[in-house]
Design a protein around this motif. Structure first.
Motif, PDB file in Angstrom:
ATOM      1  N   SER A  42       1.031  -1.190  -0.074  1.00  7.97           N
ATOM      2  CA  SER A  42       0.109   0.146  -0.113  1.00  7.97           C
ATOM      3  C   SER A  42       0.849   1.209  -0.079  1.00  7.97           C
ATOM      4  CB  SER A  42      -0.882   0.043   1.350  1.00  7.97           C
ATOM      5  OG  SER A  42      -1.763  -1.053   1.124  1.00  7.97           O
ATOM      6  N   ASP A  43       0.373   2.128  -0.693  1.00 10.84           N
ATOM      7  CA  ASP A  43       1.055   3.703  -0.542  1.00 10.84           C
ATOM      8  C   ASP A  43       0.066   4.611   0.144  1.00 10.84           C
ATOM      9  OD1 ASP A  43      -0.990   3.961  -2.155  1.00 10.84           O
ATOM     10  OD2 ASP A  43       0.155   4.193  -4.253  1.00 10.84           O
ATOM     11  N   LEU A  44       0.637   5.752   0.200  1.00  9.80           N
ATOM     12  CA  LEU A  44      -0.089   6.990   0.713  1.00  9.80           C
ATOM     13  C   LEU A  44      -0.854   7.924  -0.159  1.00  9.80           C
ATOM     14  CD1 LEU A  44       2.522   8.194   3.763  1.00  9.80           C
ATOM     15  CD2 LEU A  44       0.787   6.354   3.820  1.00  9.80           C
ATOM     16  N   ARG A  58      -0.963  15.146 -10.606  1.00 13.98           N
ATOM     17  CA  ARG A  58      -0.815  13.942 -10.128  1.00 13.98           C
ATOM     18  C   ARG A  58       0.660  13.694 -10.130  1.00 13.98           C
ATOM     19  NH1 ARG A  58      -4.015   8.148 -10.683  1.00 13.98           N
ATOM     20  NH2 ARG A  58      -2.369   6.881  -9.232  1.00 13.98           N
ATOM     21  N   GLU A  59       1.355  13.224  -8.881  1.00  8.90           N
ATOM     22  CA  GLU A  59       2.629  12.985  -8.653  1.00  8.90           C
ATOM     23  C   GLU A  59       2.911  11.944  -7.747  1.00  8.90           C
ATOM     24  OE1 GLU A  59       6.863  15.665  -8.530  1.00  8.90           O
ATOM     25  OE2 GLU A  59       5.154  16.348  -7.518  1.00  8.90           O
ATOM     26  N   SER A  60       4.064  10.884  -8.337  1.00  7.01           N
ATOM     27  CA  SER A  60       4.234   9.948  -7.447  1.00  7.01           C
ATOM     28  C   SER A  60       5.866  10.125  -6.914  1.00  7.01           C
ATOM     29  CB  SER A  60       4.455   8.504  -8.187  1.00  7.01           C
ATOM     30  OG  SER A  60       3.137   8.459  -9.020  1.00  7.01           O
ATOM     31  N   ILE A  61       6.027  10.021  -5.789  1.00  2.62           N
ATOM     32  CA  ILE A  61       7.081  10.243  -4.976  1.00  2.62           C
ATOM     33  C   ILE A  61       7.441   9.183  -3.876  1.00  2.62           C
ATOM     34  CG2 ILE A  61       8.418  11.817  -3.320  1.00  2.62           C
ATOM     35  CD1 ILE A  61       6.408  13.918  -4.636  1.00  2.62           C
ATOM     36  N   ILE A  62       8.717   8.777  -3.639  1.00  2.00           N
ATOM     37  CA  ILE A  62       8.929   7.998  -2.513  1.00  2.00           C
ATOM     38  C   ILE A  62       9.806   8.552  -1.460  1.00  2.00           C
ATOM     39  CG2 ILE A  62      10.407   6.047  -1.744  1.00  2.00           C
ATOM     40  CD1 ILE A  62      10.182   4.741  -4.468  1.00  2.00           C
ATOM     41  N   ASP A  63       9.204   8.985  -0.224  1.00  2.00           N
ATOM     42  CA  ASP A  63       9.754   9.591   0.756  1.00  2.00           C
ATOM     43  C   ASP A  63       9.384   9.133   2.178  1.00  2.00           C
ATOM     44  OD1 ASP A  63      11.529  11.596   2.345  1.00  2.00           O
ATOM     45  OD2 ASP A  63      10.448  13.249   1.269  1.00  2.00           O
ATOM     46  N   TYR A  64      10.321   8.926   3.260  1.00  3.84           N
ATOM     47  CA  TYR A  64       9.940   8.539   4.567  1.00  3.84           C
ATOM     48  C   TYR A  64       9.747   7.091   4.386  1.00  3.84           C
ATOM     49  CZ  TYR A  64       9.726  13.388   5.680  1.00  3.84           C
ATOM     50  OH  TYR A  64       9.847  14.791   5.831  1.00  3.84           O
ATOM     51  N   GLU A  69       1.445   8.726  -3.204  1.00  7.82           N
ATOM     52  CA  GLU A  69       0.800   9.442  -4.465  1.00  7.82           C
ATOM     53  C   GLU A  69       0.107  10.905  -4.269  1.00  7.82           C
ATOM     54  OE1 GLU A  69       0.611   8.283  -7.658  1.00  7.82           O
ATOM     55  OE2 GLU A  69       0.987   6.317  -7.745  1.00  7.82           O
ATOM     56  N   VAL A  70       0.467  11.687  -4.831  1.00  7.70           N
ATOM     57  CA  VAL A  70      -0.029  13.219  -4.776  1.00  7.70           C
ATOM     58  C   VAL A  70      -1.241  13.557  -5.601  1.00  7.70           C
ATOM     59  CG1 VAL A  70       0.506  15.667  -4.654  1.00  7.70           C
ATOM     60  CG2 VAL A  70       2.038  14.016  -3.748  1.00  7.70           C
TER      61      VAL A  70
END
Length: 239
Positions: A42-44, A58-64, A69-70
């Protein structure tokens, strides 16, 4: 979630907002982590409202250590997505907004949440008799292909198409929202748990051992109140 070093979803989401969108008008954490349905993959899903944005994106990022998914909107653009989701009967953004946990709010979130909840409660646009007739024809066409198919490989993909058509038909004729992928079965269960179980069982039997009869019976019972299978006399676009 299996990773004990990973921040809890709400903490990670809050840090993300503070890091990248500290001046936004509002933000929500949505998706499976909010519904208590999170898995290892699962993502956020984070919805941002910021009136300085010129348009939605829409943007996909990996952090923390999270895949994030923004879904970014200004204070008007989200309405276009609400309207689009209403027309396609898939309330992706309204569902995220209505279920979302507030991360930040400068006084804009409550009214947007109310719009989302009202739209979801309203349900999708009712199908016309002509639309039902057209859908009956395409279900019949796929069912005929399915019945006559002697290729295991082809049959699998015909069944996939039939499953999507059947789920759409039962939901839309009952004024319910539809979905794709995992949301097909979730939408069916929201509508009728017994039917959803029958639906899964019928297709599972075919995928496991090639047994077609349960699918054929399911489709015929579904179409019967609307006149049954349709081929003879159907016309599309004739003037």
């Amino acid at each position: 979630m299996g990773d004990f070093n990973k921040l809890e979803p709400i903490k990670a989401a809050q840090k993300f907002i503070n890091k990248y969108f500290q001046y936004c008008d509002g933000a929500l954490l949505a998706g499976s982590v909010v519904r208590g349905e999170a898995t290892e993959t699962s993502d956020l899903d984070i919805v941002i409202f910021d009136n300085t944005f010129s348009s939605s994106y829409r943007e996909s990022i990996i952090d923390y250590e999270w895949q994030i998914e923004v879904f970014a909107h200004n204070l008007n653009s989200y309405r276009d997505y609400f309207e689009s989701d209403y027309k396609r009967a898939r309330p992706s953004l309204p569902r995220m907004v209505s279920e979302g946990k507030i991360l930040k709010d400068n006084g804009v979130i409550e009214s947007i949440k109310c719009e989302a909840k009202e739209l979801i409660a309203k349900g999708p646009e009712k199908w016309s008799d002509e639309t039902i007739k057209t859908k009956r024809y395409f279900i019949t066409d796929s069912l005929d292909d399915f019945i006559g198919c002697n290729s295991r490989a082809e049959g699998i993909f015909i069944a996939n198409t039939l499953a999507e058509l059947v789920s759409e038909f039962v939901l839309r004729t009952n004024n319910r929202w539809i979905g794709t992928s995992k949301w097909i079965i979730r939408s069916l269960r929201h509508f009728d748990v017994n039917f959803a179980d029958q639906f899964v069982d019928a297709f599972d039997m075919f995928y496991k051992n090639g047994e077609k009869q349960k699918i054929i019976k399911l489709v015929d019972e579904l179409l019967q109140p609307y006149g049954g299978r349709l081929f003879d006399g159907f016309s599309l676009g004739k003037k």
